[in-house]
Structure formats: C-alpha cells, structure tokens
Enzyme design. Structure first.
Site, PDB file in Angstrom:
ATOM      1  N   CYS A 454      57.238 -10.161 -26.772  1.00  0.00           N
ATOM      2  CA  CYS A 454      58.566 -10.763 -26.723  1.00  0.00           C
ATOM      3  C   CYS A 454      59.569  -9.810 -26.086  1.00  0.00           C
ATOM      4  CB  CYS A 454      59.033 -11.168 -28.115  1.00  0.00           C
ATOM      5  SG  CYS A 454      59.091  -9.827 -29.303  1.00  0.00           S
ATOM      6  N   HIS A 860      61.871  -9.240 -33.518  1.00  0.00           N
ATOM      7  CA  HIS A 860      61.645 -10.235 -32.471  1.00  0.00           C
ATOM      8  C   HIS A 860      62.780 -10.148 -31.459  1.00  0.00           C
ATOM      9  CE1 HIS A 860      60.514 -13.853 -30.443  1.00  0.00           C
ATOM     10  NE2 HIS A 860      61.551 -14.548 -30.872  1.00  0.00           N
TER      11      HIS A 860
END
Length: 1045
Positions: A454, A860
């Site tokens: 990510c 994230h």
C-alpha cells in the site's frame, strides 16, 4: 347389522337421526355375533375409515370398529393379521394408495386395539422391516411424520440392531429430501412441526441405541458435503443439530478436519450448508457447531476453505439478523467470521453497505431486544472499523448511524481481535482475488495490493494524478529501453487505459523496490518516493551519459551497463546544470534549490551552500519549549530544539544507493534547546522592529501567545504553513551544536538560515510524524492534526545579491538566558540594512498521502488526489480569498490571515468544488476536500503524511510540446504503439476472463481464490491486504513482522 349400518350412513336421513341409530349399533356390539358377522362388520368399518366420503362416515367407522374390536377381540385379531397389514402397506386399499397417511393412521389405531393379543408380536417384527422400506422410498414430510408418530407410540416397531443403523441413515437421507412447497405461514408451521417429529424420533433412537449416532452423523455430513449439482439437501437437517450431544463437538470436528478422505470442495459445501441452517427457526446450537467447525479448520490451517466460505456466505449471515427467531445465532456466527477474517477488509466491506439500513430499522421499532442486539452489533462494527481504519468514505455513514451507542475501549477491541485471529501474527494467509468488475463510475483504476504494497500504491496514484508529470512520462519515446522510467510509463498507461477495475503492478514493484526494503513488511512511503525519484533521476543522467559516449548505440539496450554507470554516478549536492535543457525530467518536475547560510556571530562572516531538493521534510514544533509561538516580524524565533524528536524515514548513510538529491530537514533538528521556558515567559508581548523589513506599512510585531496548546482538532490546530515557517525559521547554533568558523578557527555561536532559491513545479512536503522515544527506544507516531491549506504561497528568493543576515542588526552579544526588557533591547533591529523580499509563488494542493495507524511499524496508506494542470486559472479567486504567505528566514512577513469562515466560503465555490478521488489500493471512489480536511478529526489514527502541491500558472518547462500537441491541454498524449498494443491485448484478455467467470460461477462460487502457501512470497499475498495483523494501524498486534494491509 353391517347391512343396516351401511344403509344408514349412505341414506339421506337427518344427521341427528343417524347418530341415534349409530349409537344403537355401537351398543349392540356387546351381543354375541358369529365370526362371519364380525368379519363383515370389521370390513365395513375399515372401508368407512379409509374410503369414507365425509368426516361423518369416517367417524362412524372408528366408533363402531373400536366397539366391536373390544368385545370381539379374537375375531378382530384374526381380521387384523400380518397379511392384511402388509397388504395395506405394500398395495394400499382399493383406490387408496399405499403412501396415503390414512393407512398409517388405520394401522396405528389397530395396534392399539390388539396390544394385548399374542399376534401383535408378529406385527411388530413385520413393521420393523416395513418402516425401513418406507423411509428408503423417501416419503413426503406428512407421511414420514405419521410413521414417526406410530414408531414413537410403538417402539417395538422401531428397527433394531443393524436395521436400526440403516433405518437412521435412511431417515437422515429422507430429511435431506424434505421440501416445503408453500410459502404460507400455516403450511410453514405444519412443515416445521412435521420435521420436528422426525428429528425427535431420531433423538430417541440415538439415546436407546448409541451405536446409531455416529453413522447417522456421517450420513448428515455425506448429504451436506455432496457436490452433486442436481441435489441440494434440505435445510430441515438443521433440526438434528440440537440433538447431537455438545460433548462430541471436539471429537467430531477433529475427525472431520483431519480426515484425508474429505476433499476441500466437500468441506466447503458442508460448511456453506451448515451456515444455511441458521435460517431454520427452531434449531438450537447450530451456531455452536458452525463456529466449532470454523475454528477446527483454522486449527489445521485450511484457510482457503475459510476464505471461500466467508466471502460466499457473509452477506447471507448478515441478512439473517433481520429475523428475530434466528438473530442470536446469526450474530454469533457473523461476529466470529468477521473477527477471524483479519487479513483483508474484503469480507467486512461486503456487509458495510447494509449496516446503516439495519441500524435504522431496529432503532425505529423501539423493542428492548432490538436495542440490546444493536449494542452487540455496534461493538462488532467498531472492532472492524478499528482494524480496517483506512476507509473513511465507507465508514462515515455508519459512524453517524451508531453514534448514540456505546463504543468499546481500545483495550477491549485489541483483546477481542487478538483472541479471534485465525492464526498467530507470524503466519501468512492467502486470499481470494477480488471479484473485479469493470471500472467504477470514477473512471479511475485502482492498484491491487501485492502484499504489503500500500505504501507504493498510494505514492504511484499521487504521481499519476500529478497531471503534468503523467503527461510528460507518457509522451517519452522509450521504445527499446528497459529502464525504470519505461516501466513507470507502462504502469501509467495501464492506469489510464485499462478496462480493469484494478491493475497489479508486479513488474514495476520488483523494479522499484529499494534493496534494503524487507519483503512482506511495512515500509515508509516517503522513503520509497525519495528512492523512486532519485532512481529515475540518476537513470536519466546515466542514459544521457551513455548516449553521449555511444551515440550510435541504442539507449538502454545494455541494462548491465546502465546499472553499472548508475551505481558509479556520484550523488550530487551542487547544482550540475546551467539551463533547463540539461535538467532531467525529475529535476524539471520536482527539483528545487535550497540555500543554507551560516553567519558567525563572532566575526560576522557568512558561508553559503546551495543544494538541490525534491522534497522538504517538515518537523512539528516542539510544544514543550515554545507553545504556539507565532512571529510576525523580521525573523521567526530561533528554533527551539527537542532531543525527543528526530527525523524519521530517511535513507541512512551506507544505504545501497545514496540519494542524488538533498532532502532537507529542519535546521538543527534534534539538537539542544536554546531558549528555556523561563526566558520565554519573561518576553514582552510585543517586540518592535524596523519598518524597512516589512512587506506592508503596518507596525511590525512579534507576538508570543503563552500557554495555548495545539491539540488535534482544536481551534489552534497547526497548519502546513506553520510547519513550513518552522522549517525556514532561523536557528541559533550554540552549546554543543556550535559552528566551526574557519575565520575564527574555532567553534563559535552562529545563526543558520535556509532560503528557497528556486521552486519546483511540484512541491513535495513530508510531515515528520515518526519520532524516536529515547526512553523506550521505539518510534512513535505524532498523531497531531494538521490543517491542510488548499492554496499555499511559497516564499522564493530570486536575487543574486548578497543577503543580509538578521543577526547583523542585533546587538553583538545575544544571550538567550536574558529575559524581559534586556532581551527586547538585544532583539531590536538597527535599521541599517534591508532584507530582500521573496517572491510569493502560488501552489494548489494536488494530493495527500494518508497514513492510517498508531505506529511506524504497522498501518495502512491511502491517498486523496485530484487533477491539476499548470494552466488552471481557478487560482485567482482563491488568491483573493486567502493569503498564506510564509515567513522568510530573512525577514519576510507572514501574511495576515482571513477569518476561516470567509476562506472556506470562497474556496467552496472554486477549488473545493473540483473532483477529488480517494485511492485505497483496488478501491477508487469520489470524495471531497471536506473529507480530506476532516480525516484526522473523524479518524484520529488517519493523518496526512506526504503532500503534493502544484505550482500555478506554469508551463512546466515544456511550452513547445504543449503548443504542438493539442492533446496536452485537455488530455493525455497519444500512447506509443507498443504500449497501446499491450493494453489492447490485456483488455481482450480481461473480457475473456469475465466470460469464463460467468460460465463457471455456478460451479465454483469463489472462482478467484488462490491456493494457500504458508511460506509464500509477496505475489501470493491477498490483494487489498497486507497480512493478518496489519489492519488499521495494527492496533494491539505484534509488530515483529511489520505488516500492513
């Protein structure tokens, strides 16, 4: 007498008269009759019972038969013999079919009448065999229920021994074939009642003969694990679960999950059908067995089955929450499935669209049971949103719907999640590929998460949305070249033109991943961005060098030579070019110049150094030493140092590849404090300075606000402007941090200032959110909210004249331990020199990379971005609404701020109205700038980390190209044939995949699942996730593996 009775029931006499005569006939049963008369009476009453045209005839038959059988038992025993009963069961009675329930009712009644007769034993043995034959013929629920009534009242008719095992197995199969043809409530209730009778019979047999239980359960599993598409076992099998002793759960589940003869496909079918049993209204303990089987499969690491079943059935389980009878069991299974599915948000996101409607429905019914249920559901939802906290666009409506319900503590959430995981955090999980459809309504393409990527996806999407940079990359003629820029061009082309919803950037990831990045672990997106830009820059310089040395050879044809030259090229710190034509694309797009001046406070000499940069790292002003200190005068305060804060995520010395650009950090960042709080408290509120250092004619003031804290979401939230001011503020080098002056040949107190001499087309700002805790020896995340200005004005000094240091206008001996008036006098400007006024260069916010998490070890990344070109004219109105000039270290005044309400109102009608996109791995959605602004206040773990600003009214140095190619103004340039062919081929492949999936979806529910490999590499990791423990910042999870999703 039989003739009289037959004529009576068929006559047209009034019903009361008939009943009187029937009573006389019943009373006459006490009288003696010969055998022939008794047989004739038994035959007539049997015909009336089985073939009576109306209820009266059937009632008369029962009354007369009971009376005559009671007083003439030997004759009835002779009539109701084995041959007669078997004939009824095997051939029926006249026009009555043998499967008619009336026959079983007649036999049931007859057995009651001859219970004391010796011949009944022969009937019992015969009926044991007949009962097995009947269930083998798969009777309908009504007939099967009547048979169970008979066997329940006359247990002597239940098969024994081996016949009992076969009977139970066949009865299980029969239940598996039950279906309810009607959807009416009355018929449904009758159906459920019949199934309940059958299951109770099995329960009684299992208790009487325990040897029949295990074969029966094996038959249940064989039915529900069948992969025969033509047969779907009935949900009525759920009625058996409540009769299985709970003590057998452990043994049975272990036996099932470890049996090598049970194939994965069969286990998947069985588990799916057990989950379907949750809809059976009266079944108990179904959820207990379902959860036990889920845990058993996890214990033997059969994760593929768990993943397939969860994704296939999670929505069905959620829908069962609407029905009060099955709600408790459904909620238990839903909770386990969601909390254990921790490697990817895919399962949770399948039910997210339905949560708000369910909550609103149960809030309006006002029932206490609904309120208690919603409390449990909201706790589950909070746990999942905590674990996968990087999806604000999905969660904001849910947060609004459940805001009135209690939220569990963070400690409780961590405990729940840790106890529910399928495996330990060190294990790797495989997942199904998302069932990807065509592009979403945004028209943008997502990037599939290849396993902890990510950080790359968010950066690539931000660069792709940098319109001018993307267009120049796509316009490059790189045919025959195998460079990293070629791979980036390929990736950009697919993002722009593929029909897929999400693209897997495997080739680019392998080529661009820094060598020191550990696979399958969280990495810093800022560090990755710097490495990527440096590689692209050095690669282009190398290609130019090779082309000048070997003009006849194709650039990039020799990849080994390219790598060798790249490795040997020394990173530069001085500016190596003299004009734009010698710059690389990275320099043209992201390169700027930063000048550092160090002025000796002893000899007054000044040294200067000019460096190139591609991004600026902005630290947070240490609140412990100078809380909310704002300077509006010729100079910002000398920087207050804080040993606790150090720069994070920079390429360290000795890295495999050194950065070719300078990535400046705040001057003196991490050194000693030069002004203590006692001195600060004694400073006057206003310090005068000379007017010739001001931009405006207003009196110059340095204002110090004491005791005002800057908390996230508070009124005094620091802005990017504040952080950039702090970056450019002068720094006093003293104490252990003194400067070695060559003129003085010794360490001296000095003043260090930094100036931006040349601005980049795209300004990259990194907020240094990861600080080092020297006590705990860990990196912590700074969760402070930072206000993001949509319009930013960067002070750039465009003069070659010598710059006068502010310290030259101060008194010779500046001792910051002085306080009050003494310090004010020493800070007073002499007014003998003029400071240069920097030019204000306007920038518009282009993209924001957000880090979701509470530490640098997990979390994230996702990004907000919009399309901005250098020719956008919409800046003008914004410029009139808000002046966000930044204080120059040489005395430039920080522009006065317009009230925030006015600014927001003006911006809302202009820049805010433009489309923003939220790029979250495979998912791309529309969003707004308001969402960007409020992200940290709504989700405290989600903080802006890397910002990309686009300079306005710029031609990006490629005016000729823009003039010759009209597509460059409103669209991307045409692709090279090689790229277009590759995209066309992939789009055709995509259509073929869609057709194949449509053909096979009925046979393979989870067609996109991939096999599980415990020690697999990144490429086998679940897309859209980064391992089982990384979700939402990894709150509460082990960070040994440094996993993110």
């Amino acid at each position: 007498m039989d003739k009289i009775l037959e004529g009576l029931v068929s006559s047209s006499h009034p019903l009361p008269l008939k009943r009187v005569i029937v009573r006389k006939v019943v009373e006459s049963a006490e009288k003696w009759l010969d055998g022939a008369q008794c047989e004739a009476m038994f035959g007539l009453t049997t015909r009336l019972i089985l073939e009576g045209q109306d209820p009266f005839q059937r009632q008369v038959g029962h009354q007369v038969l009971e009376a005559y059988a009671r007083y003439h038992r030997p004759e009835f025993e002779s009539f109701f013999n084995k041959t007669f009963v078997l004939g009824l069961l095997q051939r029926g009675y006249h026009s009555l079919d043998r499967k008619d329930v009336a026959i079983l009712d007649y036999i049931h009644n007859g057995l009651r009448l001859i219970m004391s007769c010796p011949s009944v034993l022969d009937l019992f043995s015969a009926l044991q065999v007949e009962a097995l034959r009947i269930v083998c013929e798969r009777p309908e629920p009504a007939l099967c229920a009547r048979l169970c009534d008979l066997l329940g009242d006359f247990v002597q008719c239940v098969p024994k021994g081996k016949l009992a095992v076969a009977f139970c197995q066949q009865l299980v199969r029969t239940i598996g074939h039950f279906q309810c043809a009607s959807g009416q409530e009355k018929e449904l209730r009758e159906y459920v009642a019949r199934v309940t009778k059958v299951s109770h019979l099995l329960q009684n047999i299992w208790k009487a003969e325990p040897a029949t239980l295990l074969p029966s359960l094996q038959e249940v599993f064989a039915s529900i694990s069948s992969t025969d598409a033509s047969f779907e076992p009935s949900v009525a099998l759920a009625s058996l679960v409540q009769h299985i002793p709970l003590q057998m759960i452990t043994v049975l589940i272990r036996s099932l999950t470890t049996d090598p003869n049970v194939k994965d496909a069969s286990m998947t079918q069985a588990l799916c059908r057990m989950i379907d049993w949750l809809s059976w209204p009266l079944a108990q303990h179904v959820e207990t067995w379902v959860i036990a089987l889920l845990k058993g499969l996890a214990a033997v690491q059969k994760f593929t089955i768990l993943i397939d079943v969860t994704l296939l059935k999670i929505e069905l389980v959620f829908n069962r929450l609407w029905f009060p009878l099955v709600r408790p069991g459904a909620l238990a299974v839903l909770s386990h499935m969601l909390l254990s599915f921790q490697h990817s948000p895919e399962a949770f996101h399948l039910i997210v669209p339905h949560v708000v409607n369910l909550v609103h429905s149960f809030r309006t019914d006002g029932l206490p049971s609904s309120t208690a249920f919603l409390v449990q559901l909201t706790e589950l939802i909070h746990c999942m949103m905590y674990h996968y906290s990087g999806f604000p666009d999905l969660y904001e409506p849910i947060l609004e719907a459940i805001k009135d319900f209690p939220k569990p503590s963070e400690e409780k959430i961590k405990l729940i999640l840790n106890q529910s995981a399928w495996t330990s955090q060190s294990n790797s999980l495989a997942s199904c590929l998302s069932k990807l459809s065509g592009k979403s309504e945004t028209g943008k393409t997502g990037l599939i998460n290849l396993g902890n990527t990510c950080y790359m996806n968010s950066v690539i999407q931000a660069l792709f949305m940098a319109t001018d940079f993307r267009r120049h990359v796509l316009s490059l003629n790189l045919n025959g070249c195998n460079s990293l820029m070629k791979k980036l061009q390929h990736l950009f082309a697919f993002l722009a033109h593929t029909q897929r919803e999400a693209y897997a950037p495997r080739i680019f990831f392998e080529a661009s991943r820094p060598p020191w990045f550990t696979p399958r672990s969280q990495q810093d997106c800022s560090e990755y961005l710097r490495f990527l830009l440096d590689r692209l820059h050095e690669e282009e310089r190398t290609l130019k060098a090779l082309s000048s040395l070997k003009p006849s050879e194709s650039m990039g044809s020799d990849e080994a030579s390219l790598q060798e030259v790249t490795n040997k090229t020394a990173p530069y710190t001085e500016i190596p070019y003299t004009n734009d034509s010698e710059k690389t694309l990275i320099e043209k797009m992201f390169g700027g110049k930063l000048q550092t001046n160090i002025h000796c406070l002893n000899c007054r000499s000044t040294s200067q150094k000019e460096e190139a940069f591609t991004d600026l790292s902005l630290a947070f002003c240490p609140s412990s030493s100078m809380e909310n200190l704002s300077f509006q005068g010729p100079s910002c305060s000398p920087k207050v140092q804080d040993d606790f804060v150090v720069q994070a995520s920079l390429v360290t010395a000795g890295s495999p590849e050194e950065s070719a650009f300078c990535h400046p950090v705040p001057p003196g960042f991490g050194s000693e404090t030069v002004m203590d709080e006692a001195a600060l408290d004694n400073l006057p509120s206003e310090l005068p300075c000379t007017e010739n250092t001001l931009v405006s004619n207003e009196p110059c003031k340095i204002q110090i606000n004491r005791g005002v804290s800057q908390k996230p979401g508070g009124e005094n939230t620091p802005s990017v402007t504040d952080l950039l001011n702090y970056f450019l503020a002068p720094e006093i080098l003293n104490g252990d941090n003194r400067y070695y002056c060559e003129n003085c040949a010794s360490l001296q107190n000095a003043e260090k200032t930094m100036q931006i001499m040349e601005e980049p087309e795209y300004l990259i700002l990194t907020l240094l959110r990861f600080s080092y805790d020297q006590k705990c020896h860990i990196r912590r995340k700074i969760l402070d909210n930072v206000s993001l200005p949509l319009v930013l004005e960067l002070p750039v000094k465009r003069t070659n004249s010598s710059l006068t240091s502010l310290s030259e206008s101060w008194s010779v001996d500046v001792d910051f331990t002085d306080t009050g008036e003494n310090l004010a006098k020493k800070l007073k400007s002499s007014g003998t020199d003029e400071a240069c006024c920097p030019k204000r260069v306007p920038y518009l916010l282009s993209s924001v990379v957000v880090h979701s998490g509470i530490s640098s070890e997990s979390g994230h990344y996702y990004s907000y971005a919009r399309n901005i070109t250098g020719s956008d004219s919409s800046f003008q109105l914004c410029h009139q609404s808000e002046t966000l000039a930044l204080a120059s270290p040489q005395g430039h005044l920080l522009g006065g701020e317009i009230p925030s309400a006015v600014i927001e109102q003006d911006l809302e009608n202009n820049e805010m109205s433009k489309e923003w996109f939220l790029f979250n791995d495979s998912r791309v959605t529309f969003t707004s700038f308001q969402s960007v602004q409020k992200i940290t206040s709504r989700f405290p773990k989600d903080t802006a980390y890397v910002l990309l600003y686009k300079k306005q009214n710029s031609t990006s140095g490629f005016g000729a190209n823009n003039a010759t190619n009209g597509l460059w103004v409103n669209g991307d340039p045409p692709l090279q044939k090689e790229l277009m062919d590759a995209i066309t081929k992939d789009n055709k492949l995509y259509l073929q995949e869609q057709e194949l999936n449509a053909r096979t979806r009925a046979l393979q529910a989870a067609s996109a699942s991939c096999s599980f490999r415990p020690n697999g590499f990144d490429d086998n990791d679940p897309p859209g996730s980064c391992g089982p423990t990384g979700g939402g910042g990894g709150g509460g999870f082990s960070t040994v593996g440094r996993l993110v999703f």
